[in-house]
Motif scaffolding. Structure first.
Motif, PDB file in Angstrom:
ATOM      1  N   MET A 173      40.864  47.644  42.008  1.00 18.51           N
ATOM      2  CA  MET A 173      41.198  49.046  41.917  1.00 18.51           C
ATOM      3  C   MET A 173      40.303  49.728  40.898  1.00 18.51           C
ATOM      4  O   MET A 173      39.652  49.108  40.096  1.00 18.51           O
TER       5      MET A 173
ATOM      6  N   GLU B  89      40.174  44.484  48.717  1.00 21.07           N
ATOM      7  CA  GLU B  89      41.187  43.950  47.804  1.00 21.07           C
ATOM      8  C   GLU B  89      42.506  44.670  48.044  1.00 21.07           C
ATOM      9  O   GLU B  89      42.544  45.734  48.653  1.00 21.07           O
TER      10      GLU B  89
ATOM     11  N   ASN C 122      45.622  46.264  45.920  1.00 23.75           N
ATOM     12  CA  ASN C 122      45.931  46.707  44.555  1.00 23.75           C
ATOM     13  C   ASN C 122      47.428  46.895  44.371  1.00 23.75           C
ATOM     14  O   ASN C 122      48.072  47.584  45.172  1.00 23.75           O
TER      15      ASN C 122
ATOM     16  N   TYR D 190      46.292  48.064  33.291  1.00 19.31           N
ATOM     17  CA  TYR D 190      45.709  47.181  34.307  1.00 19.31           C
ATOM     18  C   TYR D 190      44.436  46.486  33.835  1.00 19.31           C
ATOM     19  O   TYR D 190      43.854  45.680  34.563  1.00 19.31           O
TER      20      TYR D 190
ATOM     21  N   GLN E 106      52.398  43.017  39.393  1.00 16.37           N
ATOM     22  CA  GLN E 106      51.010  43.209  38.968  1.00 16.37           C
ATOM     23  C   GLN E 106      50.220  41.916  39.146  1.00 16.37           C
ATOM     24  O   GLN E 106      49.107  41.913  39.671  1.00 16.37           O
TER      25      GLN E 106
ATOM     26  N   LYS F 279      43.090  38.668  42.041  1.00 10.41           N
ATOM     27  CA  LYS F 279      42.117  38.356  43.101  1.00 10.41           C
ATOM     28  C   LYS F 279      42.256  36.906  43.571  1.00 10.41           C
ATOM     29  O   LYS F 279      42.016  36.580  44.731  1.00 10.41           O
TER      30      LYS F 279
ATOM     31  N   LYS G 277      33.734  37.360  42.086  1.00  8.44           N
ATOM     32  CA  LYS G 277      34.678  38.250  41.387  1.00  8.44           C
ATOM     33  C   LYS G 277      35.499  37.510  40.340  1.00  8.44           C
ATOM     34  O   LYS G 277      36.113  36.487  40.640  1.00  8.44           O
TER      35      LYS G 277
ATOM     36  N   GLN H  77      38.824  37.694  37.510  1.00  2.93           N
ATOM     37  CA  GLN H  77      40.195  38.232  37.609  1.00  2.93           C
ATOM     38  C   GLN H  77      40.296  39.539  36.844  1.00  2.93           C
ATOM     39  O   GLN H  77      40.900  39.583  35.783  1.00  2.93           O
ATOM     40  N   ARG H  78      39.655  40.561  37.333  1.00  4.82           N
ATOM     41  CA  ARG H  78      39.681  41.842  36.634  1.00  4.82           C
ATOM     42  C   ARG H  78      39.881  42.976  37.629  1.00  4.82           C
ATOM     43  O   ARG H  78      39.559  42.846  38.794  1.00  4.82           O
ATOM     44  N   GLU H  79      40.372  44.079  37.119  1.00  2.00           N
ATOM     45  CA  GLU H  79      40.574  45.275  37.924  1.00  2.00           C
ATOM     46  C   GLU H  79      39.796  46.420  37.303  1.00  2.00           C
ATOM     47  O   GLU H  79      39.532  46.406  36.107  1.00  2.00           O
TER      48      GLU H  79
END
Ligand code: ADP
Ligand code: MG
Length: 511
Positions: free
Chosen positions: A1, A161, A163, A303, A334, A339, A401, A403-405
Motif C-alpha cells: 500500500m 498485493e 492491503n 503501517y 494488519q 507480503k 519484496k 515485509q514492508r508497506e
C-alpha cells in the motif's frame, strides 16, 4: 500500500516488452490543451481533488497530481476485480481470525524484521496477555492489480498485493472520476467546435468509494453499539503528523457525518495517551476533552516503522488494541496483510483451508486463483531453493519484496542478485520473490504542480472492500465491495540511469 504519491523505483526496462497505444486519447491543439488544464485545475481546487505540498501551510493545498485523460482499461478485467472482492475480503478476514496459522508464520518472520513485523506481533501478544475485550474487527481493504495484456488472450487482472491497513485514495478516486466526467461533459476533450463528448458516459464509471468506505466505518459503529443508527459514539482516526494526503481522508469523514450522523476526531499515535482515557471496567475508550465514546479506531497511520517514534507510540497502539473500540484494523488483521502471507496463500491447498468452493462461490474461487502470479519464498524449502536459483539466474522476471508497506521498498530485476549477495543468506527468508506483471502502457499525460508530463504510463487498479467479522469465531457479519481506484505512473530516468517515477490518481475509460 502507499499513502502518498511517491511511487517505487522501477526499472525502465519493465515496460519494453509492452506495446503502446496512443489513439485512445484526444489529440488536442495546444490552445485546447491549455484551456483543458485551466478547467481541470479549477475543478480540482473547487471540488477537493487536492493534497498538501511539502512544507505546507494549512491554508495552502494544491491540486492533486492527475492524468489529463482517463486511461483505457478492459471492461472484463474491471468486472473481474469486482467479482472477486467479497471473496478476497472473506479470505483475509478468515486468515486474521486464525491466530495459530498466523503464529506459525509471523513468529518466524519476526526474526527477519524485528523492528516492525516483530513489534506488531509483540504488541499483539502483550494485548492478548492483558485481555482483548472486543472480538469484532473491521476490515477496510484494498486489493491491487495490474492487467497482464498478452496479444490474443483475454486481459487478466493479476494481484500486486492485498492491503489490510491504512488503504488510501478512496476519497480522491471518486473525485478524479468526477473530474474526468466533467471534462468530457464540458466538451474539453472534444476536437471539434461543437464540443461534443469524446467518450461515452457509460464508459467512464465513477467510483462510489467515498460513500462505500464511510458506510464501512458506519457499519463498525453500528455493530459496536448493536444498533442500526448513530447513537452518538464517534470514530477516532489515527493519523500521521502533518499528513499531506489529508483531504483524501477528510472526504470519508465528511460523508460519515452527513450520511450517518457519526462524528470523527483525528489524533496522532503519540497523542493517544494524553488525549484519551479508558474506563477501567468496561475498557471503553473516551476522548478526554469531550467525553465522547469511541466506537471505531480507524488507522491511517501505524503501517510503517517510521509511524512509531518511540516505545511510547507502541504502548499507545497497545492501549487502543486492548480497548473496547472496534479496530480498523486489529493487529492480527494488519499482520494478515504481510507480503509473506500473500505468498503462502498462492497455494491452492492452503487457501482452501480458509475459503471453500461451494456452488455459490465456485466461479469466484477460480477467478480469485487466476489473479495470482507465481510468488516464491526464499528459504530452504524445496520451493525456496528453486526460487533462490531463479532469483540469481533469471532476475529479469522478478521483483523482490521485503515485509514492508508504503512504497519504495522493492528490488527489481538486475538489482536482485547483488542485493541478495550483500546480505547474509539466512536473511533471504525475510523476502518474497514475485513474478513481474507486464501491463500495457499508454501515452496519457500527467499533470503535476501545473506541469504536463508526456511519457508512457502504466496503471494499477485497486478495489476497495469493507468487512465486519468476529476475530474469535471467524463469523462474518457484513461484507461489501467499496468502489475502486486507478493509479498511474511513468518512468523518468536520471543520469545514473536510475528510474524514479511518481504516481497520480487516474480513472478508467472502459474498453
Ligand atoms: P507496497 O506495499 O510498497 O505498496 P507493492 O507490493 O504494492 O508494495 O509494490 C509497490 C509497487 O511495485 C506496485 O505499486 C507496483 O507498481 C510495483 N510492483 C509490485 N509488484 C509487482 C509485480 N509483480 N509486477 C510489476 N510491478 C510490481
Ligand atoms: Mg502497493
Amino acid at each position: 500500500m502507499a499513502s502518498d504519491f511517491q511511487s517505487d523505483y522501477r526499472s525502465q526496462n519493465d515496460i519494453t516488452n509492452c506495446s503502446m497505444v496512443t489513439a485512445a486519447f484526444p489529440q488536442l491543439e495546444k490552445s485546447q490543451e491549455e484551456s483543458l488544464v485551466d478547467n481541470l485545475l479549477q475543478w480540482s481546487l473547487a471540488n477537493g481533488l487536492v493534497i498538501y505540498p511539502p512544507n505546507f501551510k494549512s491554508y495552502q493545498p494544491v491540486s492533486a497530481p492527475t492524468t489529463l485523460y482517463p486511461t483505457p482499461f478492459p471492461k472484463v478485467a474491471f468486472q473481474d476485480a469486482k467479482d472477486v472482492q467479497l471473496l478476497f475480503n472473506e479470505l483475509y478476514a478468515k486468515v486474521a481470525s486464525d491466530e495459530k496459522f498466523l503464529f506459525g508464520i509471523i513468529d518466524e518472520l519476526a526474526q527477519f524484521d524485528s523492528d516492525f513485523t516483530g513489534k506488531l506481533w509483540e504488541t499483539y501478544i502483550k494485548a492478548k496477555n492483558q485481555g482483548i475485550v472486543q472480538p469484532l474487527s473491521l476490515g477496510i481493504f484494498r486489493s491491487d492489480y495490474m492487467v497482464n495484456e498478452i496479444e490474443g488472450k483475454k486481459p487478466q487482472i493479476k494481484q500486486i498485493e492485498f492491503n489490510t491497513v491504512s488503504v488510501s485514495f478512496g476519497g480522491l478516486s471518486e473525485k478524479v472520476g468526477e473530474l474526468h466526467n466533467y471534462l468530457n461533459n464540458h466538451g474539453d476533450y472534444s476536437l471539434d467546435e461543437d464540443s461534443s463528448k469524446f467518450y461515452k458516459t457509460e464508459d467512464l464509471p465513477i467510483s462510489d468509494s467515498i460513500k462505500k468506505l464511510s458506510d464501512g466505518l458506519a457499519d463498525g459503529d453500528y455493530y459496536y453499539n448493536n444498533q442500526k443508527k448513530s447513537t452518538g459514539t464517534i470514530v477516532l482516526v489515527v493519523v500521521q503528523d502533518r499528513e499531506r494526503n489529508v483531504f483524501d481522508q477528510r472526504l470519508l469523514e465528511f460523508a460519515l457525518l452527513s450520511n450517518h450522523g457519526i462524528k470523527s476526531i483525528r489524533l496522532t499515535l503519540s497523542e493517544i495517551e494524553s488525549k484519551t482515557f479508558i474506563e477501567p471496567n468496561s475498557k471503553k475508550l473516551f476522548i478526554k476533552s469531550t467525553n465522547d465514546e469511541v466506537s471505531v479506531v480507524y488507522f491511517r497511520s501505524g503501517y510503517a516503522p517510521t509511524d512509531f517514534n518511540s516505545q511510547k507510540d507502541w504502548d499507545n497502539r497497545l492501549i487502543l488494541e486492548t480497548s473496547k473500540a472496534i479496530k480498523a484494523p486489529t493487529l492480527l488483521t494488519q499482520l494478515a496483510g504481510a507480503k509473506k502471507i500473500q505468498q503462502i496463500l498462492t497455494d491452492e491447498e492452503i487457501i482452501s483451508k480458509f475459503i471453500t468452493k461451494n456452488p455459490e462461490t465456485e466461479n469466484n474461487f477460480s477467478q480469485l486463483l487466476d489473479t495470482f502470479v507465481a510468488i516464491y519464498p526464499l528459504d530452504n524449502s524445496p520451493k525456496g531453493l528453486d526460487a533462490k536459483k531463479l532469483a540469481l539466474e533469471t532476475p529479469d522476471n522478478f521483483v523482490l519484496k521485503p515485509q514492508r508497506e508504503g512504497g519504495g521498498n522493492n528490488i527489481y530485476k538486475q538489482d536482485i542478485p547483488n542485493f541478495l549477495k550483500s546480505i547474509p543468506e539466512k536473511d533471504w527468508a525475510g523476502y518474497i520473490l514475485m513474478e513481474l506483471i507486464h501491463p500495457q502502457h499508454y501515452q496519457n499525460k500527467i499533470l503535476r504542480d501545473g506541469e504536463i508530463y508526456n511519457e508512457p504510463i502504466i496503471s494499477e487498479l485497486g478495489r476497495f472492500g469493507t468487512i465486519v467479522f468476529n476475530q474469535e469465531s471467524g463469523e462474518i457479519l457484513s461484507n461489501n465491495d467499496a468502489g475502486w481506484l486507478l493509479r498511474s505512473k511513468f518512468e523518468s530516468s536520471n543520469e545514473g540511469g536510475v528510474a524514479a517515477g511518481f504516481g497520480c490518481v487516474d480513472s478508467v475509460v472502459l474498453n
